[in-house]
Motif scaffolding. Sequence first.
Motif, PDB file in Angstrom:
ATOM      1  N   ASP A 118      -7.670  22.772  21.722  1.00  0.00           N
ATOM      2  CA  ASP A 118      -8.673  23.157  22.851  1.00  0.00           C
ATOM      3  C   ASP A 118      -8.196  23.267  24.112  1.00  0.00           C
ATOM      4  N   GLU A 119      -6.647  23.532  24.282  1.00  0.00           N
ATOM      5  CA  GLU A 119      -6.132  23.634  25.626  1.00  0.00           C
ATOM      6  C   GLU A 119      -6.040  25.015  25.867  1.00  0.00           C
ATOM      7  N   ALA A 120      -6.442  25.449  27.004  1.00  0.00           N
ATOM      8  CA  ALA A 120      -6.415  26.928  27.429  1.00  0.00           C
ATOM      9  C   ALA A 120      -5.391  27.181  28.214  1.00  0.00           C
ATOM     10  N   VAL A 121      -5.177  28.598  28.469  1.00  0.00           N
ATOM     11  CA  VAL A 121      -4.102  29.046  29.322  1.00  0.00           C
ATOM     12  C   VAL A 121      -4.703  29.734  30.326  1.00  0.00           C
ATOM     13  N   SER A 122      -4.148  29.312  31.692  1.00  0.00           N
ATOM     14  CA  SER A 122      -4.707  29.997  32.746  1.00  0.00           C
ATOM     15  C   SER A 122      -3.412  30.703  33.853  1.00  0.00           C
TER      16      SER A 122
END
Length: 121
Positions: free
Chosen positions: A99-103
């Motif tokens: 559930d870790e996003a990339v921004s």
Amino acid sequence: MGDQTRLMSIVLEEPLVTREYPSDIVFFRTFTTAQTNTTIWTPASGQSIFMTAWQVSASVPVVIQLNRGSNSVFMSIMLTSSLATCSESFLSPIRFNPDEAVSVTTSAAGTVNVTLIGYEL
């Protein structure tokens, strides 16, 4: 010399790089204003991102930061000239937590293109 040649042929009979999963997800985003922690890739619920490559380009000199989770920088790319581009692919993917996003965060306004390639598991 003969022993070294034989060893080389034995080593090269097997593939040097193998991948268990194909990189079938490609995210492409274009920005014209400066960005601060703008999400580019959010995995499906319970899934992890495995990033295998990235490419960036910009119309102006800019620093582009790729962030994971809560704005933790994992890659900082400095494009020092106008109309510059840069890319990198990884033999082993960068694995993110479930559930870790990339921004992305950029240091200047101008046309900035960001492409991320990978898969989710």
